[in-house]
Design an enzyme around this catalytic site. Structure first.
Site, mmCIF file in Angstrom:
data_model
loop_
_atom_site.group_PDB
_atom_site.id
_atom_site.type_symbol
_atom_site.label_atom_id
_atom_site.label_comp_id
_atom_site.label_asym_id
_atom_site.label_seq_id
_atom_site.Cartn_x
_atom_site.Cartn_y
_atom_site.Cartn_z
ATOM 1 N N LYS A 112 0.777 -1.459 0.159
ATOM 2 C CA LYS A 112 -0.211 -0.018 -0.059
ATOM 3 C C LYS A 112 0.765 1.250 -0.068
ATOM 4 C CE LYS A 112 -4.494 -1.595 1.495
ATOM 5 N NZ LYS A 112 -5.631 -1.469 2.153
ATOM 6 N N LYS A 195 -4.842 -9.299 -6.352
ATOM 7 C CA LYS A 195 -6.117 -9.414 -5.350
ATOM 8 C C LYS A 195 -7.123 -8.512 -6.038
ATOM 9 C CE LYS A 195 -6.269 -7.015 -1.056
ATOM 10 N NZ LYS A 195 -7.142 -7.069 0.090
ATOM 11 N N LYS A 198 -10.600 -2.806 -3.335
ATOM 12 C CA LYS A 198 -11.545 -1.500 -3.434
ATOM 13 C C LYS A 198 -10.794 -0.385 -3.959
ATOM 14 C CE LYS A 198 -13.623 -2.464 1.024
ATOM 15 N NZ LYS A 198 -12.485 -2.691 1.757
HETATM 16 N N1 AQP Z 1 -9.618 -10.113 -3.252
HETATM 17 C C1 AQP Z 1 -10.316 -10.691 -1.934
HETATM 18 N N2 AQP Z 1 -10.512 -12.202 -1.789
HETATM 19 C C2 AQP Z 1 -10.869 -12.532 -0.825
HETATM 20 N N3 AQP Z 1 -11.172 -11.926 0.259
HETATM 21 C C3 AQP Z 1 -10.868 -10.516 0.294
HETATM 22 N N4 AQP Z 1 -10.968 -9.466 1.301
HETATM 23 C C4 AQP Z 1 -10.411 -8.205 0.823
HETATM 24 N N5 AQP Z 1 -10.188 -8.531 -0.607
HETATM 25 C C5 AQP Z 1 -10.412 -9.737 -0.843
HETATM 26 C C6 AQP Z 1 -11.545 -9.971 2.588
HETATM 27 O O1 AQP Z 1 -12.418 -9.044 2.630
HETATM 28 C C7 AQP Z 1 -12.269 -8.516 4.393
HETATM 29 C C8 AQP Z 1 -12.597 -7.002 4.490
HETATM 30 O O2 AQP Z 1 -11.247 -6.399 3.799
HETATM 31 P P1 AQP Z 1 -10.976 -4.911 3.927
HETATM 32 O O3 AQP Z 1 -11.990 -4.147 3.791
HETATM 33 O O4 AQP Z 1 -10.804 -4.668 5.603
HETATM 34 O O5 AQP Z 1 -9.993 -4.602 3.310
HETATM 35 P P2 AQP Z 1 -8.869 -5.049 2.431
HETATM 36 O O6 AQP Z 1 -8.410 -6.480 2.751
HETATM 37 O O7 AQP Z 1 -7.609 -4.222 2.202
HETATM 38 O O8 AQP Z 1 -9.762 -5.235 1.012
HETATM 39 P P3 AQP Z 1 -9.313 -4.441 -0.050
HETATM 40 O O9 AQP Z 1 -10.818 -4.713 -0.826
HETATM 41 O O10 AQP Z 1 -8.223 -4.786 -0.839
HETATM 42 O O11 AQP Z 1 -9.490 -2.863 0.275
HETATM 43 P P4 AQP Z 1 -8.018 -1.944 -0.021
HETATM 44 O O12 AQP Z 1 -8.319 -1.570 -1.578
HETATM 45 O O13 AQP Z 1 -8.718 -0.519 0.464
HETATM 46 O O14 AQP Z 1 -6.741 -2.367 0.249
HETATM 47 C C9 AQP Z 1 -11.045 -9.150 4.843
HETATM 48 O O15 AQP Z 1 -11.680 -10.258 5.638
HETATM 49 C C10 AQP Z 1 -10.407 -9.389 3.796
HETATM 50 O O16 AQP Z 1 -9.596 -10.473 3.836
#
Ligand code: AQP
Length: 333
Positions: A112, A195, A198
């Site tokens: 990040k 992956k 968001k």
């Molecule tokens: N691609 C993914 N596949 C499976 N599980 C996923 N999670 C996130 N992306 C995937 C799971 O969703 C939960 C919530 O995630 P989060 O909102 O806390 O943030 P994150 O893991 O950082 O998800 P993002 O979507 O990738 O957000 P950004 O882009 O802001 O970093 C967690 O249980 C995560 O494992």
């Protein structure tokens, strides 16, 4: 006692990865675990700048999505993190327990922060300590997450262990990650090695929970694949991350084995498979989306659920924090 804690950031664009990797599993687990806390982690969200209006909207949207997906607000605690002081307070104590070397190894920070590390917030760096506090403020024992959070949960175990050792107590449990189901690592539709996320700039990289049927069909149609036919067996996934991701997505949505999906579509063109995948995704998401729209039109109801959740969360974490003060040696006046 077994207790589940898990969270989602209200950073917008809740996607299929969040649903299959996390929220859908929560819905299944609530039946077996009496005691579940599901948190909209708004303190985590501000480790990267958020538009305040968007953050408020995103917080309600994530809470609404949890309920729409099937989490029962009567049986479980749904709340937003910032409204329960124990999270930030325990995170500070954990900042003093965790070691710099441990945080330096966290791959999510490296991803990040990217090349401009000096400009990343201190909060982004200390994010895993806050995550440990989120869970341990409730003495959470089990944390259902996607594969990407595994390393952070290992750190939460290390922090609990070090706290217990440093103070000669057996106070915090060692949390168990619950990483299960076929959607633990949903990949980007534009690049099967990254992956689904968001914060990825291209909206074509993900299926949002709020996408229309047309959007979903268009995004799958444009999803990256390779020039070969659909693999007839998982053995043919080697070097084909996009194919593996799409077949895995179908299997996860259909609750079927990936072998079975390969057998059904293997050897055929991706165009036909993508149409079937879009149809399945639309069918699975439609009832959740209908409910989500209904809840978005009822913000007072969602706020009421969060308010009640905050009360319950404070009721559980308050006594834990009082014991922590005692253990650490803060003078209570
Ligand atoms: N691609 C993914 N596949 C499976 N599980 C996923 N999670 C996130 N992306 C995937 C799971 O969703 C939960 C919530 O995630 P989060 O909102 O806390 O943030 P994150 O893991 O950082 O998800 P993002 O979507 O990738 O957000 P950004 O882009 O802001 O970093 C967690 O249980 C995560 O494992």
């Amino acid at each position: 006692m077994k207790r589940i804690f898990s969270g989602v950031q209200p950073t917008g664009n809740l996607h299929l990865g969040n649903y299959l990797g996390a929220i859908r599993n929560w819905v299944r687990l609530q039946k077996d675990f009496g005691d579940c806390l599901f948190c909209v982690v708004d303190l985590h969200a501000i480790t990267m700048w958020q538009d305040p209006k968007q953050l408020r909207r995103g917080t309600r949207e994530v809470a609404a999505a949890m309920i729409a997906a099937g989490i029962d607000p009567k049986r479980n605690v749904i709340f937003n993190q910032s409204q329960v002081p124990a999270h930030a307070e325990l995170a500070w104590i954990f900042n003093c327990v965790a070691r710099l070397g441990w945080l330096n190894r966290m791959t999510q920070f490296k991803d990040k922060a990217g090349k401009d590390r000096e400009n990343a917030s201190v909060g982004l760096y200390a994010y895993p300590n806050l995550m440990a506090a989120d869970i341990l403020a409730y003495k959470g024992t089990h944390v259902p997450v996607g594969e990407d959070q595994k390393q952070h949960l290992e750190l939460a175990r290390d922090i609990a262990q070090k706290f217990n050792n440093d103070f000669g107590v057996n106070f915090f449990p060692l949390v168990e990650p619950l990483i299960f189901g076929s959607g633990t690592r949903v990949m980007s539709l534009r690049d099967g090695t990254k992956k689904m996320s968001k914060s990825e700039a291209s909206d074509y990289s993900r299926i949002n929970m709020t996408d229309t049927a047309d959007d979903i069909a268009k995004k799958f149609r444009k999803a990256k694949t390779d020039p070969h036919p659909v693999p007839a067996s998982p053995k043919e996934f080697e070097g084909r991350p996009e194919a593996e991701n799409l077949l895995g997505l179908y299997a996860s949505l259909a609750d079927a084995a990936v072998e079975e999906v390969c057998r059904r579509f293997g050897g055929g063109p991706f165009s036909k498979f993508k149409d079937a995948l879009a149809e399945l995704a639309v069918a699975k998401l439609a009832p959740i989306q209908d409910e989500l729209r209904r809840l978005q039109a009822a913000p007072d109801f969602v706020d009421g659920v969060l308010r009640e959740g905050v009360e319950k969360a404070r009721g559980i974490s308050g006594p834990v924090l009082r014991e922590v003060h005692e253990i650490v040696g803060f003078l209570r006046l």
